[in-house]
Every structure is written in C-alpha cells, then in structure tokens.
Design an enzyme around this catalytic site. Structure first.
Site: not given
Length: 148
Positions: A79, A84
């Site tokens: 995840s 990001c």
C-alpha cells in the site's frame, strides 16, 4: 483477480524480489496502460542512498514522460505511502492494484475518496517479504516510512 492483473502484479513482485536481492526494501511496482506493461521499478532507497526512491516513484521514473496517464493502472506490492499516493493523484492514475496492506496500511481510503479505483489483493507473498524485512531491518523500515 483477472489474468492480466495477476501477470502485472507478478512483474511488481519480481521487482520486489530484485530489490531484496540487492539488499534493499522489497517493494516493487509496475505501470500498465490498457493492460500492457509500460515500466517497472523497485524501492532503491538503500541502494542509491536516495530518500525518495520508493518503488512506485522508481517505476514512474522508468516510464519516462507521458502526456496522459488515462487508462493506466499502477501495481504495487505494498500500500503506497503519502508521497507515492500523491504521485498517483498528481498524474491522475485512475486505478491502483495493491499487493497487500497488512504490513503497512498506507493511504488507500484517501485515494478512494479522491476517485482512484483501488483493488487490494492481500497477497501472501507480498506480505511475507515485507514481514521478513520489517523484522530483520527495523531501522531501515522506519526510515522508509518517515520514522513511524
């Protein structure tokens, strides 16, 4: 999970293994456009001494410039962190496939709230690689996620 997603997540997993073999953090990513691989990359923070060389960022860097990310899917073994996740939003990547989020929950809810389709696979291999790394290298893991 369809065959295409399985194959492309397989590319991300291979990238994670590659990072681990290089002594790095086992996080890999792959970018596909309309189901075809565009680029892949892996976390290189340790290898390069670069604090922003996360797997997703390395993958996007390897993809080079793209006029549009419409129709793309980003595959990542873990995840994504806030940085990001921000890249996913900045480039308007419409779909994200996550290998696992047991070892790090990331910003999945935030991404969904911003319209990103997020698929979480809960892949055992992705989780076991990260659990091993977290157990064997707690300091490096803490650095990677901003000292949590």
């Amino acid at each position: 999970m369809d065959k295409r997603d399985a194959a492309l997540m397989g590319v991300a997993i291979e990238e994670a293994r590659r990072s681990m073999e290089e002594g790095g953090i086992p996080i890999g990513a792959a970018l596909a456009s309309d189901g075809r691989l565009v680029a892949a990359g892996h976390n290189e923070r340790i290898q390069r001494g670069d604090p922003i060389a996360h797997g997703e960022i390395a993958c996007l860097r390897n993809a080079g410039r793209m006029a549009s990310y419409s129709g793309t899917t980003l595959y990542t073994t873990l995840s994504p962190c806030e940085m990001c996740s921000g890249a996913v939003l900045l480039f308007r990547i419409p779909r994200l496939v996550v290998g696992e989020r047991r070892t790090y929950p990331g910003d999945v809810g935030f991404l969904r709230s911003r319209g990103v389709e997020v698929v979480v696979l809960d892949d055992e291999e992705c989780a076991s690689m990260m659990l091993r790394f977290q157990r064997e290298h707690p300091r490096e893991w803490s650095e990677d996620i901003g000292g949590r």
